[in-house]
Design a protein around this motif. Structure first.
Motif, mmCIF file in Angstrom:
data_model
loop_
_atom_site.group_PDB
_atom_site.id
_atom_site.type_symbol
_atom_site.label_atom_id
_atom_site.label_comp_id
_atom_site.label_asym_id
_atom_site.label_seq_id
_atom_site.Cartn_x
_atom_site.Cartn_y
_atom_site.Cartn_z
ATOM 1 N N LEU A 1 0.827 -1.145 0.004
ATOM 2 C CA LEU A 1 -0.123 0.145 -0.014
ATOM 3 C C LEU A 1 0.971 1.138 -0.067
ATOM 4 O O LEU A 1 1.836 1.577 0.828
ATOM 5 C CB LEU A 1 -1.084 0.051 1.058
ATOM 6 C CG LEU A 1 -1.843 -1.264 1.400
ATOM 7 C CD1 LEU A 1 -2.513 -1.044 2.691
ATOM 8 C CD2 LEU A 1 -2.839 -1.194 0.267
ATOM 9 N N GLU B 1 1.146 5.308 -0.153
ATOM 10 C CA GLU B 1 0.464 6.431 0.118
ATOM 11 C C GLU B 1 1.210 7.561 -0.783
ATOM 12 O O GLU B 1 2.434 7.828 -0.787
ATOM 13 C CB GLU B 1 0.090 6.755 1.265
ATOM 14 C CG GLU B 1 -0.683 5.966 2.083
ATOM 15 C CD GLU B 1 0.350 5.077 3.247
ATOM 16 O OE1 GLU B 1 -0.436 4.823 4.152
ATOM 17 O OE2 GLU B 1 1.519 4.803 2.727
ATOM 18 N N CYS C 1 -3.681 6.242 -2.207
ATOM 19 C CA CYS C 1 -3.299 5.015 -1.849
ATOM 20 C C CYS C 1 -3.422 4.102 -3.049
ATOM 21 O O CYS C 1 -4.635 3.607 -3.326
ATOM 22 C CB CYS C 1 -3.600 4.568 -0.618
ATOM 23 S SG CYS C 1 -3.195 2.942 -0.070
ATOM 24 N N MET D 1 -11.322 -0.324 2.593
ATOM 25 C CA MET D 1 -10.075 0.625 2.642
ATOM 26 C C MET D 1 -10.586 1.652 3.611
ATOM 27 O O MET D 1 -11.570 2.303 3.668
ATOM 28 C CB MET D 1 -9.977 1.080 1.292
ATOM 29 C CG MET D 1 -9.720 0.114 0.087
ATOM 30 S SD MET D 1 -8.253 -1.085 0.680
ATOM 31 C CE MET D 1 -6.939 0.295 0.568
ATOM 32 N N TRP E 1 -8.511 5.052 5.875
ATOM 33 C CA TRP E 1 -7.341 6.327 6.290
ATOM 34 C C TRP E 1 -7.412 6.390 7.637
ATOM 35 O O TRP E 1 -8.496 6.399 8.441
ATOM 36 C CB TRP E 1 -7.629 7.285 5.585
ATOM 37 C CG TRP E 1 -7.337 7.397 4.077
ATOM 38 C CD1 TRP E 1 -8.378 7.389 2.864
ATOM 39 C CD2 TRP E 1 -6.200 7.455 3.457
ATOM 40 N NE1 TRP E 1 -7.679 7.300 1.960
ATOM 41 C CE2 TRP E 1 -6.359 7.457 2.121
ATOM 42 C CE3 TRP E 1 -4.765 7.653 3.965
ATOM 43 C CZ2 TRP E 1 -5.458 7.446 1.146
ATOM 44 C CZ3 TRP E 1 -3.824 7.802 2.984
ATOM 45 C CH2 TRP E 1 -4.109 7.621 1.535
ATOM 46 N N ILE F 1 -13.819 10.315 1.337
ATOM 47 C CA ILE F 1 -12.966 9.110 0.826
ATOM 48 C C ILE F 1 -13.609 8.714 -0.327
ATOM 49 O O ILE F 1 -15.053 8.524 -0.515
ATOM 50 C CB ILE F 1 -13.057 8.035 1.768
ATOM 51 C CG1 ILE F 1 -12.085 6.908 1.561
ATOM 52 C CG2 ILE F 1 -14.293 7.654 2.335
ATOM 53 C CD1 ILE F 1 -11.762 6.037 2.930
ATOM 54 N N ARG G 1 -13.051 5.625 -3.693
ATOM 55 C CA ARG G 1 -11.994 4.255 -4.460
ATOM 56 C C ARG G 1 -12.208 4.128 -5.814
ATOM 57 O O ARG G 1 -13.527 4.445 -6.484
ATOM 58 C CB ARG G 1 -12.464 3.093 -3.503
ATOM 59 C CG ARG G 1 -13.784 2.592 -3.912
ATOM 60 C CD ARG G 1 -14.104 1.283 -2.735
ATOM 61 N NE ARG G 1 -13.104 0.306 -3.039
ATOM 62 C CZ ARG G 1 -12.545 -0.615 -2.010
ATOM 63 N NH1 ARG G 1 -13.484 -0.470 -1.081
ATOM 64 N NH2 ARG G 1 -11.987 -1.601 -2.370
ATOM 65 N N THR H 1 -7.063 1.930 -6.173
ATOM 66 C CA THR H 1 -6.585 3.056 -5.456
ATOM 67 C C THR H 1 -7.711 3.522 -4.706
ATOM 68 O O THR H 1 -8.900 3.649 -5.223
ATOM 69 C CB THR H 1 -5.967 4.185 -6.500
ATOM 70 O OG1 THR H 1 -4.877 3.503 -7.332
ATOM 71 C CG2 THR H 1 -5.608 5.421 -5.539
ATOM 72 N N TYR I 1 -0.777 10.171 7.853
ATOM 73 C CA TYR I 1 -1.967 9.674 7.364
ATOM 74 C C TYR I 1 -1.471 8.248 6.884
ATOM 75 O O TYR I 1 -0.555 7.953 5.856
ATOM 76 C CB TYR I 1 -2.579 10.478 6.397
ATOM 77 C CG TYR I 1 -3.269 11.430 6.994
ATOM 78 C CD1 TYR I 1 -2.611 12.682 7.484
ATOM 79 C CD2 TYR I 1 -4.580 11.444 7.229
ATOM 80 C CE1 TYR I 1 -3.136 13.774 8.011
ATOM 81 C CE2 TYR I 1 -5.258 12.680 7.753
ATOM 82 C CZ TYR I 1 -4.665 13.695 8.261
ATOM 83 O OH TYR I 1 -5.408 14.704 8.797
ATOM 84 N N TYR I 2 -2.056 6.854 7.380
ATOM 85 C CA TYR I 2 -1.805 5.796 6.799
ATOM 86 C C TYR I 2 -3.182 5.237 6.304
ATOM 87 O O TYR I 2 -4.295 5.412 6.534
ATOM 88 C CB TYR I 2 -1.625 4.767 8.041
ATOM 89 C CG TYR I 2 -0.495 5.384 8.700
ATOM 90 C CD1 TYR I 2 -0.601 6.145 9.930
ATOM 91 C CD2 TYR I 2 0.862 4.513 8.467
ATOM 92 C CE1 TYR I 2 0.526 6.344 10.755
ATOM 93 C CE2 TYR I 2 2.045 4.979 9.313
ATOM 94 C CZ TYR I 2 1.820 5.940 10.447
ATOM 95 O OH TYR I 2 2.929 6.183 11.299
ATOM 96 N N CYS I 3 -2.783 4.579 4.882
ATOM 97 C CA CYS I 3 -3.906 3.707 4.286
ATOM 98 C C CYS I 3 -3.824 2.336 4.920
ATOM 99 O O CYS I 3 -2.835 1.761 5.102
ATOM 100 C CB CYS I 3 -3.418 3.875 2.865
ATOM 101 S SG CYS I 3 -4.117 2.641 1.616
ATOM 102 N N THR I 4 -5.359 1.742 5.066
ATOM 103 C CA THR I 4 -5.119 0.266 5.264
ATOM 104 C C THR I 4 -6.045 -0.461 4.526
ATOM 105 O O THR I 4 -7.247 0.173 4.014
ATOM 106 C CB THR I 4 -5.665 0.156 6.805
ATOM 107 O OG1 THR I 4 -6.908 0.421 6.858
ATOM 108 C CG2 THR I 4 -4.824 1.021 7.815
#
Length: 115
Positions: free
Chosen positions: A4, A6, A22, A34, A36, A69, A71, A77, A93-96
């Motif tokens: 992943l 970002e 992401c 997905m 954030w 948000i 997708r 992405t 900031y993290y994408c999961t």
């Protein structure tokens, strides 16, 4: 190997906007929820926004009405459009990516909002 990645973070003045992206690889992207998350210095990591495989969406109260948000399953992405940014939005900031049994995290991207 699941990745992943970002991008889109940076320095912006209060009131400004940023768009985080992401890009996911090696997962069946369309099947994953997905999200954030963000973590500010000295604070716990918190969920910012989430979009399920059916495109059901949830936001943290602190960002509702300012962040969006979305997708694109064709591009694997997920995006986070952030408007009306304040210094309180400063964080990594993290994408999961989350399935029934697995969760993956990106490496994070720094967002800094100056007053």
């Amino acid at each position: 190997q699941v990745q992943l990645v970002e991008s889109g973070g940076g320095l912006v003045q209060a009131g400004g906007s940023l768009r985080l992206s992401c890009a996911a690889s090696s997962i069946t992207f369309s099947a994953y929820t997905m999200s954030w998350h963000r973590q500010a210095p000295g604070r716990e990591r918190e969920l910012v926004a989430q979009i399920t495989s059916l495109s059901d969406i949830n936001y943290a109260g602190s960002v509702k009405g300012r962040f969006t948000i979305s997708r694109d399953n064709r591009k694997n992405t997920v995006y986070l459009q952030m408007n009306s940014l304040t210094p309180e939005d400063t964080a990594v900031y993290y994408c999961t990516a989350l399935s029934a049994s697995l969760q993956y995290w990106g490496q994070g991207t720094q967002v800094t909002v100056s007053s």
